[in-house]
Write a protein that holds these residues in place. Sequence first.
Motif, mmCIF file in Angstrom:
data_model
loop_
_atom_site.group_PDB
_atom_site.id
_atom_site.type_symbol
_atom_site.label_atom_id
_atom_site.label_comp_id
_atom_site.label_asym_id
_atom_site.label_seq_id
_atom_site.Cartn_x
_atom_site.Cartn_y
_atom_site.Cartn_z
ATOM 1 N N ALA A 12 0.920 -1.251 -0.056
ATOM 2 C CA ALA A 12 -0.019 0.109 0.035
ATOM 3 C C ALA A 12 0.885 1.218 0.028
ATOM 4 O O ALA A 12 0.629 2.254 -0.701
ATOM 5 N N ALA A 16 0.201 3.017 -3.607
ATOM 6 C CA ALA A 16 -0.815 3.929 -3.480
ATOM 7 C C ALA A 16 -0.456 5.141 -4.040
ATOM 8 O O ALA A 16 -1.217 5.734 -4.852
ATOM 9 N N VAL A 22 -7.763 3.165 -3.979
ATOM 10 C CA VAL A 22 -7.159 1.986 -3.257
ATOM 11 C C VAL A 22 -8.260 1.296 -2.607
ATOM 12 O O VAL A 22 -9.239 1.771 -1.970
ATOM 13 N N ALA A 108 -2.768 4.223 2.724
ATOM 14 C CA ALA A 108 -3.240 4.337 1.186
ATOM 15 C C ALA A 108 -3.327 5.760 0.708
ATOM 16 O O ALA A 108 -3.636 5.823 -0.465
#
Length: 247
Positions: A12, A16, A22, A108
């Motif tokens: 992530a 991201a 996400v 994220a």
Amino acid sequence: MGVTFGWGPTAARVLAPRAACVVVVDVLSFTTSVGVAVEAGTAVYPYRWRDATARAYADRRDAVLAVGRSEATPEHPWSLSPAALRAAPPAPRLVLPSPNGSTIAAEAGDGPVVAASLRNRTAVAAWLAERGYGSESRPLVVIASGERWPDGSLRPALEDLLGAGAVLSALRAAPGAAGARELSPEATAAATLWEAADDPVAALHRCDSGRELYEYGHPQDVAVAAEVDTSDTVPVLRDGAFQEAAP
């Protein structure tokens, strides 16, 4: 690639920043619990630490703090258990500590963060497709949470691979500019696993995490998580809390 796939908080953190949206998948049980609570009108605040700071965080938000499954009582029934949350009185605000799903949500970035599970996989895919996520101009990353080994390292978990694959498969089939939604090889493999699975619901009950919940006396949590396509709710992180997506 328009759609990529990764595992855990590190993925992530790395993926991201390149994504417009996400999707977090933690089937047993964070994102399933988020979905159940948001369905009932609760704003769910993810919190990555399950320690004394969680209580202070909940107090600052005038929220109920979800406790561990074994700590729940008739007077305080709110826990990470989706079955318990379904039975508990809805709280306006709930802090849900989770070292896996909550940490991914925290890593994220600034784009929309969506909580997906088997229960809402088609609803999430439709929401993403309607907004053009998964294209080169609006790239999408799906993150499977996984679990932890005793040393803290990531343990890839079958239930989250199936959950991510379920969302990705539904996204592949969603109406719209399907040709523009190019899946990475990793995302394609996850979608294909879901589509080829002989009995994914049975696998959820028999996988390591499912068996653990049975052993701890929480088979009902696996049953709730296995309710494929029973929810139209799309929880989106907004102002620090997962809430029902705007129409």
